[in-house]
Design a protein around this motif. Structure first.
Motif, PDB file in Angstrom:
ATOM      1  N   ASP A   1     -33.008  11.113 -34.090  1.00 22.14           N
ATOM      2  CA  ASP A   1     -33.037  12.439 -34.689  1.00 22.14           C
ATOM      3  C   ASP A   1     -33.175  13.415 -33.532  1.00 22.14           C
ATOM      4  O   ASP A   1     -34.267  13.571 -32.969  1.00 22.14           O
ATOM      5  CB  ASP A   1     -34.211  12.555 -35.660  1.00 22.14           C
ATOM      6  N   ASN A   2     -32.088  14.042 -33.154  1.00 25.08           N
ATOM      7  CA  ASN A   2     -32.107  14.911 -31.974  1.00 25.08           C
ATOM      8  C   ASN A   2     -33.016  16.118 -32.172  1.00 25.08           C
ATOM      9  O   ASN A   2     -33.698  16.548 -31.233  1.00 25.08           O
ATOM     10  CB  ASN A   2     -30.692  15.375 -31.650  1.00 25.08           C
ATOM     11  N   ALA A   3     -33.058  16.644 -33.352  1.00 26.10           N
ATOM     12  CA  ALA A   3     -33.890  17.821 -33.613  1.00 26.10           C
ATOM     13  C   ALA A   3     -35.367  17.493 -33.440  1.00 26.10           C
ATOM     14  O   ALA A   3     -36.148  18.316 -32.946  1.00 26.10           O
ATOM     15  CB  ALA A   3     -33.624  18.360 -35.013  1.00 26.10           C
ATOM     16  N   LYS A   4     -35.744  16.301 -33.828  1.00 26.56           N
ATOM     17  CA  LYS A   4     -37.150  15.888 -33.711  1.00 26.56           C
ATOM     18  C   LYS A   4     -37.435  15.176 -32.392  1.00 26.56           C
ATOM     19  O   LYS A   4     -38.584  14.821 -32.119  1.00 26.56           O
ATOM     20  CB  LYS A   4     -37.520  14.967 -34.873  1.00 26.56           C
ATOM     21  N   LYS A   5     -36.408  14.944 -31.601  1.00 28.70           N
ATOM     22  CA  LYS A   5     -36.539  14.231 -30.329  1.00 28.70           C
ATOM     23  C   LYS A   5     -37.166  12.859 -30.552  1.00 28.70           C
ATOM     24  O   LYS A   5     -38.147  12.471 -29.895  1.00 28.70           O
ATOM     25  CB  LYS A   5     -37.336  15.066 -29.321  1.00 28.70           C
ATOM     26  N   MET A   6     -36.597  12.146 -31.508  1.00 26.12           N
ATOM     27  CA  MET A   6     -37.112  10.825 -31.826  1.00 26.12           C
ATOM     28  C   MET A   6     -35.992   9.795 -31.834  1.00 26.12           C
ATOM     29  O   MET A   6     -34.836  10.113 -32.141  1.00 26.12           O
ATOM     30  CB  MET A   6     -37.820  10.826 -33.179  1.00 26.12           C
ATOM     31  N   VAL A   7     -36.365   8.548 -31.533  1.00 23.83           N
ATOM     32  CA  VAL A   7     -35.446   7.428 -31.631  1.00 23.83           C
ATOM     33  C   VAL A   7     -36.151   6.309 -32.391  1.00 23.83           C
ATOM     34  O   VAL A   7     -37.369   6.146 -32.283  1.00 23.83           O
ATOM     35  CB  VAL A   7     -34.965   6.958 -30.242  1.00 23.83           C
ATOM     36  N   TYR A   8     -35.364   5.582 -33.173  1.00 19.61           N
ATOM     37  CA  TYR A   8     -35.919   4.550 -34.042  1.00 19.61           C
ATOM     38  C   TYR A   8     -35.200   3.226 -33.789  1.00 19.61           C
ATOM     39  O   TYR A   8     -34.050   3.197 -33.348  1.00 19.61           O
ATOM     40  CB  TYR A   8     -35.735   4.945 -35.508  1.00 19.61           C
ATOM     41  N   LEU A   9     -35.895   2.156 -34.127  1.00 19.04           N
ATOM     42  CA  LEU A   9     -35.282   0.837 -34.052  1.00 19.04           C
ATOM     43  C   LEU A   9     -35.700   0.047 -35.286  1.00 19.04           C
ATOM     44  O   LEU A   9     -36.879  -0.267 -35.464  1.00 19.04           O
ATOM     45  CB  LEU A   9     -35.714   0.088 -32.788  1.00 19.04           C
ATOM     46  N   GLN A  10     -34.733  -0.213 -36.146  1.00 20.57           N
ATOM     47  CA  GLN A  10     -34.972  -1.053 -37.316  1.00 20.57           C
ATOM     48  C   GLN A  10     -34.608  -2.473 -36.936  1.00 20.57           C
ATOM     49  O   GLN A  10     -33.470  -2.752 -36.547  1.00 20.57           O
ATOM     50  CB  GLN A  10     -34.121  -0.576 -38.500  1.00 20.57           C
ATOM     51  N   MET A  11     -35.577  -3.373 -37.078  1.00 19.32           N
ATOM     52  CA  MET A  11     -35.382  -4.764 -36.679  1.00 19.32           C
ATOM     53  C   MET A  11     -35.494  -5.653 -37.900  1.00 19.32           C
ATOM     54  O   MET A  11     -36.531  -5.685 -38.563  1.00 19.32           O
ATOM     55  CB  MET A  11     -36.440  -5.162 -35.639  1.00 19.32           C
TER      56      MET A  11
END
Length: 113
Positions: A70-80
């Motif tokens: 989410d570029n606006a929130k400056k977040m990256v996620y990893l669903q495993m």
């Protein structure tokens, strides 16, 4: 600064979701991703995603893990999903851009019955 969250203990075949929050001034042109380091092994790329949406997965996780950001929130996620004991490692968030190469402190993922 990068802060990871979401690690823990999960049984084989289970799922976990990791999150990484970036703070501070960051160029809009960047790559964010996840690396992992298992005991006695070198740190390796798991998945990374640039701001244009380009994605690179390690072969061992392709089809099981999904990276998103989410570029606006400056977040990256990893669903495993469909985790196995070989996925046990400390998972690190990384952000790199012009003049920046930042790492989080890591979050432990343990896959065990």
């Amino acid at each position: 600064r990068l802060v990871e969250s979401g690690g823990g203990l999960v049984q084989p075949g289970g799922s976990l979701s990791l999150s990484c929050a970036a703070s501070g001034s960051i160029s809009s042109i960047n790559t964010m991703g996840w690396y992992r380091q298992a005991p006695g092994k070198e740190r390796e790329l798991v998945a990374e995603m640039n701001n244009y949406g380009g994605i690179n997965y390690a072969g061992s996780v392709k089809g099981r893990f999904t990276i998103s950001r989410d570029n606006a929130k400056k977040m990256v996620y990893l669903q495993m999903n469909n985790l196995n004991p070989e996925d046990t490692a400390v998972y690190y968030c990384r952000l790199y851009s012009f003049g920046i190469n930042a790492w989080g402190k890591g979050t432990l993922v343990t896959v065990s019955s």
